[in-house]
Motif scaffolding. Sequence first.
Motif, PDB file in Angstrom:
ATOM      1  N   PRO A  73       0.079   2.923   3.105  1.00  0.00           N
ATOM      2  CA  PRO A  73      -0.592   1.800   3.755  1.00  0.00           C
ATOM      3  C   PRO A  73      -1.530   1.091   2.770  1.00  0.00           C
ATOM      4  N   LEU A  74      -1.612  -0.219   2.894  1.00  0.00           N
ATOM      5  CA  LEU A  74      -2.491  -0.989   2.010  1.00  0.00           C
ATOM      6  C   LEU A  74      -3.942  -0.557   2.160  1.00  0.00           C
ATOM      7  N   THR A  75      -4.338  -0.178   3.381  1.00  0.00           N
ATOM      8  CA  THR A  75      -5.719   0.277   3.578  1.00  0.00           C
ATOM      9  C   THR A  75      -6.003   1.528   2.747  1.00  0.00           C
ATOM     10  N   ASP A  76      -5.020   2.424   2.647  1.00  0.00           N
ATOM     11  CA  ASP A  76      -5.202   3.614   1.806  1.00  0.00           C
ATOM     12  C   ASP A  76      -5.377   3.217   0.347  1.00  0.00           C
ATOM     13  N   LEU A  77      -4.610   2.228  -0.106  1.00  0.00           N
ATOM     14  CA  LEU A  77      -4.713   1.773  -1.494  1.00  0.00           C
ATOM     15  C   LEU A  77      -6.098   1.217  -1.803  1.00  0.00           C
ATOM     16  N   VAL A  78      -6.678   0.523  -0.829  1.00  0.00           N
ATOM     17  CA  VAL A  78      -8.033  -0.009  -1.015  1.00  0.00           C
ATOM     18  C   VAL A  78      -9.035   1.139  -1.049  1.00  0.00           C
ATOM     19  N   MET A  79      -8.918   2.061  -0.114  1.00  0.00           N
ATOM     20  CA  MET A  79      -9.884   3.166  -0.016  1.00  0.00           C
ATOM     21  C   MET A  79      -9.846   4.079  -1.249  1.00  0.00           C
ATOM     22  N   GLU A  80      -8.653   4.273  -1.830  1.00  0.00           N
ATOM     23  CA  GLU A  80      -8.550   5.154  -3.006  1.00  0.00           C
ATOM     24  C   GLU A  80      -8.817   4.410  -4.312  1.00  0.00           C
ATOM     25  N   GLY A  81      -8.982   3.085  -4.254  1.00  0.00           N
ATOM     26  CA  GLY A  81      -9.311   2.318  -5.444  1.00  0.00           C
ATOM     27  C   GLY A  81      -8.116   1.820  -6.239  1.00  0.00           C
ATOM     28  N   THR A  82      -6.916   1.918  -5.686  1.00  0.00           N
ATOM     29  CA  THR A  82      -5.726   1.414  -6.368  1.00  0.00           C
ATOM     30  C   THR A  82      -5.634  -0.101  -6.231  1.00  0.00           C
TER      31      THR A  82
END
Length: 88
Positions: free
Chosen positions: A52-61
């Motif tokens: 999910p894009l939200t995961d990418l934001v939260m992990e800093g990717t």
Amino acid sequence: GTFSFRIEDGRLEVSDTDTPQPDLILTLPDPRVLLLWLQDSTEPGKKVESPPLTDLVMEGTMWLNRAEIETITRLDRIPRSLRRDKII
């Protein structure tokens, strides 16, 4: 490279040009991440590694130019909505 998403009146348009005054800027080290995310919505049933894009934001990717997680959350709903509505 540069590209843009435009969401207006429930439609998503993708262009290979930038927008003069974007509402939100996403930065990714590898654009294939977005291609996998889009492939997940256009090729259901195919095993695609698409977080999910939200995961990418939260992990800093993926980085955003401002705190706008609501827009990313809405973008994350697009693949599921396309599959649910059998648009693809």
